[in-house]
Design a protein around this motif. Sequence first.
Motif, PDB file in Angstrom:
ATOM      1  N   THR A   4      12.231 -10.243 -14.138  1.00 24.03           N
ATOM      2  CA  THR A   4      11.167  -9.550 -13.409  1.00 24.03           C
ATOM      3  C   THR A   4      10.417 -10.514 -12.503  1.00 24.03           C
ATOM      4  O   THR A   4      10.390 -11.725 -12.733  1.00 24.03           O
ATOM      5  N   VAL A   5       9.809  -9.938 -11.488  1.00 26.52           N
ATOM      6  CA  VAL A   5       8.916 -10.696 -10.623  1.00 26.52           C
ATOM      7  C   VAL A   5       7.675  -9.844 -10.408  1.00 26.52           C
ATOM      8  O   VAL A   5       7.770  -8.631 -10.199  1.00 26.52           O
ATOM      9  N   ASP A   6       6.524 -10.464 -10.517  1.00 31.33           N
ATOM     10  CA  ASP A   6       5.257  -9.772 -10.353  1.00 31.33           C
ATOM     11  C   ASP A   6       4.497 -10.340  -9.157  1.00 31.33           C
ATOM     12  O   ASP A   6       4.616 -11.534  -8.844  1.00 31.33           O
ATOM     13  N   LEU A   7       3.696  -9.474  -8.551  1.00 28.23           N
ATOM     14  CA  LEU A   7       2.830  -9.884  -7.449  1.00 28.23           C
ATOM     15  C   LEU A   7       1.423  -9.417  -7.768  1.00 28.23           C
ATOM     16  O   LEU A   7       1.173  -8.221  -7.809  1.00 28.23           O
ATOM     17  N   GLN A   8       0.544 -10.348  -8.022  1.00 28.37           N
ATOM     18  CA  GLN A   8      -0.859 -10.031  -8.245  1.00 28.37           C
ATOM     19  C   GLN A   8      -1.569 -10.071  -6.901  1.00 28.37           C
ATOM     20  O   GLN A   8      -1.524 -11.086  -6.204  1.00 28.37           O
ATOM     21  N   ILE A   9      -2.200  -8.960  -6.566  1.00 23.41           N
ATOM     22  CA  ILE A   9      -2.831  -8.831  -5.260  1.00 23.41           C
ATOM     23  C   ILE A   9      -4.326  -8.640  -5.471  1.00 23.41           C
ATOM     24  O   ILE A   9      -4.753  -7.648  -6.063  1.00 23.41           O
ATOM     25  N   ASP A  10      -5.112  -9.564  -4.986  1.00 25.01           N
ATOM     26  CA  ASP A  10      -6.568  -9.492  -5.113  1.00 25.01           C
ATOM     27  C   ASP A  10      -7.219  -9.422  -3.727  1.00 25.01           C
ATOM     28  O   ASP A  10      -6.578  -9.709  -2.716  1.00 25.01           O
ATOM     29  N   SER A  11      -8.484  -9.045  -3.713  1.00 26.86           N
ATOM     30  CA  SER A  11      -9.263  -8.990  -2.466  1.00 26.86           C
ATOM     31  C   SER A  11      -8.514  -8.226  -1.377  1.00 26.86           C
ATOM     32  O   SER A  11      -8.380  -8.686  -0.238  1.00 26.86           O
ATOM     33  N   LEU A  12      -8.028  -7.058  -1.747  1.00 24.72           N
ATOM     34  CA  LEU A  12      -7.212  -6.283  -0.818  1.00 24.72           C
ATOM     35  C   LEU A  12      -8.001  -5.851   0.414  1.00 24.72           C
ATOM     36  O   LEU A  12      -9.198  -5.525   0.324  1.00 24.72           O
ATOM     37  N   LYS A  13      -7.294  -5.839   1.538  1.00 27.92           N
ATOM     38  CA  LYS A  13      -7.860  -5.422   2.820  1.00 27.92           C
ATOM     39  C   LYS A  13      -7.089  -4.208   3.326  1.00 27.92           C
ATOM     40  O   LYS A  13      -5.917  -4.027   2.978  1.00 27.92           O
ATOM     41  N   PRO A  14      -7.698  -3.399   4.164  1.00 29.41           N
ATOM     42  CA  PRO A  14      -6.962  -2.247   4.712  1.00 29.41           C
ATOM     43  C   PRO A  14      -5.653  -2.657   5.387  1.00 29.41           C
ATOM     44  O   PRO A  14      -4.658  -1.924   5.297  1.00 29.41           O
TER      45      PRO A  14
END
Length: 115
Positions: A77-87
Amino acid sequence: QVHLVESGGGLVQPGGSLRLSCAASGDIADGYTMGWYRQAPGKQRELVAIIDSAGSTNIADFVKGRFAISRDDAESTVDLQIDSLKPEDSGVYYCYFARRGLTSWGTGTLVTVSS
């Protein structure tokens, strides 16, 4: 042949977080690279982040400091943690798998950043 299944997309407010996951199955052996690309409406698909079998990463400048990629070889598996999302992070996120010049793509998971 490698089959990829993504999960974790959705609607999130600006400044929020998401965690995308991708599971690979099929003809998987050592020495592969996995990662994520994204495509916004009307734009070309672009690299977000990839990680190779040694743990080396290539992360797009526009997400550095906000996104983190990790892999679990035991689970493929590979995960992507995405923070401080922008439009402008909105789009379809595609899982990517490559080994010995052959590539596979997932069907994509939609991320929408909107208030």
